[in-house]
Design a protein around this motif. Structure first.
Motif, PDB file in Angstrom:
ATOM      1  N   SER A   1       0.810  -1.216   0.000  1.00 57.14           N
ATOM      2  CA  SER A   1       0.000   0.000   0.000  1.00 57.14           C
ATOM      3  C   SER A   1       0.844   1.267   0.000  1.00 57.14           C
ATOM      4  O   SER A   1       0.408   2.313  -0.473  1.00 57.14           O
ATOM      5  CB  SER A   1      -0.935   0.004   1.215  1.00 57.14           C
ATOM      6  N   GLN A   2       2.063   1.172   0.530  1.00 57.85           N
ATOM      7  CA  GLN A   2       2.920   2.353   0.579  1.00 57.85           C
ATOM      8  C   GLN A   2       3.728   2.560  -0.694  1.00 57.85           C
ATOM      9  O   GLN A   2       3.884   3.709  -1.143  1.00 57.85           O
ATOM     10  CB  GLN A   2       3.905   2.224   1.752  1.00 57.85           C
ATOM     11  N   THR A   3       4.264   1.488  -1.238  1.00 56.13           N
ATOM     12  CA  THR A   3       5.257   1.654  -2.305  1.00 56.13           C
ATOM     13  C   THR A   3       4.897   0.978  -3.621  1.00 56.13           C
ATOM     14  O   THR A   3       5.040   1.571  -4.678  1.00 56.13           O
ATOM     15  CB  THR A   3       6.624   1.124  -1.834  1.00 56.13           C
ATOM     16  N   TYR A   4       4.445  -0.274  -3.565  1.00 54.59           N
ATOM     17  CA  TYR A   4       4.274  -1.024  -4.810  1.00 54.59           C
ATOM     18  C   TYR A   4       3.124  -0.507  -5.673  1.00 54.59           C
ATOM     19  O   TYR A   4       3.119  -0.715  -6.882  1.00 54.59           O
ATOM     20  CB  TYR A   4       4.081  -2.512  -4.514  1.00 54.59           C
ATOM     21  N   ILE A   5       2.148   0.147  -5.081  1.00 56.64           N
ATOM     22  CA  ILE A   5       1.055   0.701  -5.882  1.00 56.64           C
ATOM     23  C   ILE A   5       1.292   2.166  -6.234  1.00 56.64           C
ATOM     24  O   ILE A   5       0.592   2.716  -7.085  1.00 56.64           O
ATOM     25  CB  ILE A   5      -0.308   0.567  -5.166  1.00 56.64           C
TER      26      ILE A   5
ATOM     27  N   THR B   1       1.522  -4.497  -8.175  1.00 57.99           N
ATOM     28  CA  THR B   1       1.869  -3.477  -9.170  1.00 57.99           C
ATOM     29  C   THR B   1       1.168  -3.718 -10.501  1.00 57.99           C
ATOM     30  O   THR B   1       0.478  -2.808 -11.007  1.00 57.99           O
ATOM     31  CB  THR B   1       3.390  -3.403  -9.372  1.00 57.99           C
ATOM     32  N   PRO B   2       1.279  -4.897 -11.113  1.00 59.02           N
ATOM     33  CA  PRO B   2       0.548  -5.092 -12.369  1.00 59.02           C
ATOM     34  C   PRO B   2      -0.962  -5.096 -12.178  1.00 59.02           C
ATOM     35  O   PRO B   2      -1.700  -4.586 -13.031  1.00 59.02           O
ATOM     36  CB  PRO B   2       1.050  -6.454 -12.863  1.00 59.02           C
TER      37      PRO B   2
ATOM     38  N   SER C   1      17.647   2.363  -2.945  1.00 56.32           N
ATOM     39  CA  SER C   1      17.169   1.987  -4.275  1.00 56.32           C
ATOM     40  C   SER C   1      15.753   1.430  -4.235  1.00 56.32           C
ATOM     41  O   SER C   1      15.010   1.536  -5.217  1.00 56.32           O
ATOM     42  CB  SER C   1      18.109   0.946  -4.905  1.00 56.32           C
ATOM     43  N   ILE C   2      15.351   0.844  -3.110  1.00 62.74           N
ATOM     44  CA  ILE C   2      14.034   0.216  -3.057  1.00 62.74           C
ATOM     45  C   ILE C   2      12.937   1.250  -3.214  1.00 62.74           C
ATOM     46  O   ILE C   2      12.097   1.168  -4.125  1.00 62.74           O
ATOM     47  CB  ILE C   2      13.852  -0.574  -1.746  1.00 62.74           C
ATOM     48  N   VAL C   3      12.910   2.231  -2.337  1.00 60.18           N
ATOM     49  CA  VAL C   3      11.815   3.196  -2.380  1.00 60.18           C
ATOM     50  C   VAL C   3      11.869   4.030  -3.655  1.00 60.18           C
ATOM     51  O   VAL C   3      10.838   4.371  -4.243  1.00 60.18           O
ATOM     52  CB  VAL C   3      11.825   4.087  -1.111  1.00 60.18           C
TER      53      VAL C   3
END
Length: 451
Positions: free
Chosen positions: A47-51, A175-176, A268-270
């Motif tokens: 909910s924070q990063t992948y979307i 994400t997809p 690099s992740i965020v």
């Protein structure tokens, strides 16, 4: 008293009402927590990063925001996460994670729903940066991994590695899926769907949470009383006895070096989770293929986590962390150069190897913190490091967007993140173990076995 509070008389006073739900005796309750941890991290980090990257272009184009204005919500979120962590870690030590997860799921669901209504930037920063992050912090990494570190000592690396697979699974699925959902129903309805799904998943999940095995007459790693009496639980006893308080940990050099190395190594992740979709679409690739790059990174990250977790039980975590950081740096360099050249095969390779490096970050970090500072006060110790590490990382996604708004590409920003990973590689190798004197002092003033 709440169900996840310790009973007044310790393990001997556990009643039928306080015990974990009835499950087959051959299944150690810690494994139910492992399952809960997998799903909780899937929801929290997803909910924070992948979307976040999937919504970037649709929202900025409709609302006429710059990318840096949109991304500032995540920078705000990093500071919120740091502040929330100071409370969350101590609460998990004292009471467990059940109440936190229940409140956090409702707050997160309300924030996701609110994101569907935003018209102004201040609303976006408030809802996504503040409310969403606070809710996610109450169900995510700190709650889950501190709990698992209390329930597992000998198997800590493997267990945390498997639970952390939930983080990467969010990249494979969310994400997809979110990209397709936005394209099908629009970004506002997509936020609404995510809000309902979040509450429906996390509320039942929270009922599984328990504070420590000792609260319920159990022992870490599923050891029986007979095994512990025979000396099989010696590692768990030593881990507990040598635990350092927050103040003791913060007086060691290792504390600050750990914070700095993992903060730099994880930048690099965020950044890539937020910027990969716009980065790839700017280079002429479709939104679907751009989202696929996040999945391509997430799959090796997902599959390698238990491998990293197993290896950390055999090899010095500092050496493994340095390997992961170096892999991140090399992968970012390869991605930038191959996108410039339009070399598709090398682009795919770069994102794949980046995922391999990411795979080790959570299990290695959690194991090294627990092994250095012990499990008794781990929530408080871990939360004390969050303001430092998250402050270092807070400016990264915003800085990358500012760089893009000024220059028109992300290349320089990505190369700077690669350089930070190189620094992290050297720094983590130089971290000393907490002094024997500190551990001995902790052992002398606290009982060698859990109360």
């Amino acid at each position: 008293m709440h169900a996840d509070d310790p009973p007044p008389g310790g393990a001997s006073a556990v009643s039928a009402e306080a015990a974990p739900p009835a499950v087959p005796r051959r299944i150690y309750y810690g494994y139910w927590l492992l399952s809960a941890g997998f799903v909780a991290q899937f929801v929290s980090i997803g909910s924070q990063t992948y979307i976040f990257g999937a919504f970037l272009k649709p929202m900025t184009e409709e609302l006429d925001w710059t990318r840096s204005e949109y991304t500032l919500a995540r920078t705000v979120g990093q500071f919120v996460m740091a502040a929330a962590g100071l409370y969350v870690g101590g609460h998990v030590d004292r009471h467990g994670g059940r109440r936190l997860m229940q409140v956090g799921s409702l707050l997160l669901g309300a924030a996701l729903l609110g994101c569907s209504t935003v018209r102004e930037l201040w609303q976006w920063w408030l809802l996504n940066g503040l409310a969403l992050t606070a809710g996610a912090a109450m169900i995510g990494n700190l709650v889950v991994n501190v709990t698992l570190a209390k329930w597992f000592v000998e198997k800590r690396g493997r267990v945390i590695g498997v639970a952390a697979m939930g983080v990467s699974f969010a990249g494979v699925v969310l994400t997809p899926l979110t990209t397709v959902l936005i394209d099908a129903v629009g970004w506002r309805d997509a936020w609404r769907v995510l809000a309902v799904a979040t509450v429906a998943i996390v509320i039942p999940l929270s009922l599984l949470m328990r504070r420590t095995p000792e609260d319920h007459g159990l022992h870490p790693d599923g050891r029986s009383a007979k095994e512990v009496a025979g000396g099989a639980g010696a590692a768990a006893a030593r881990d507990f006895a040598a635990s350092l308080t927050r103040g003791e940990a913060m007086r060691t050099r290792a504390f600050y070096m750990l914070v700095a190395s993992f903060a730099l190594g994880a930048l690099s992740i965020v950044v890539m989770l937020v910027q990969t979709i716009p980065y790839m679409t700017d280079a002429g690739y479709s939104r679907g293929l751009a989202a696929l790059m996040v999945s391509l990174t997430s799959i090796p990250s997902l599959l390698s986590k238990p491998v990293w977790g197993y290896l950390v039980e055999l090899i010095d975590a500092r050496k493994l962390a340095a390997t992961g950081f170096a892999l991140n740096a090399a992968s970012l360099l390869l991605i930038v150069l191959s996108v410039r050249a339009g070399a598709d095969a090398l682009i795919f390779l770069g994102f794949f190897t980046l995922g391999l490096g990411w795979g080790g970050l959570i299990p290695l970090q959690e194991v090294i913190w627990a092994s250095f500072f012990g499990r008794r006060y781990l929530g408080s110790v871990r939360s004390a490091g969050l303001p430092f590490s998250l402050t270092l990382g807070a400016a990264a996604p915003f800085g990358a967007s500012v760089y893009f708004d000024s220059v028109g590409n992300y290349d320089g920003a990505f190369l700077a993140i690669a350089a930070a990973a190189v620094i992290a590689t050297m720094l983590v190798l130089a971290i000393p173990s907490p002094t024997a004197g500190a551990a001995a002092r902790a052992s002398a003033v606290r009982p060698a076995t859990p109360p």
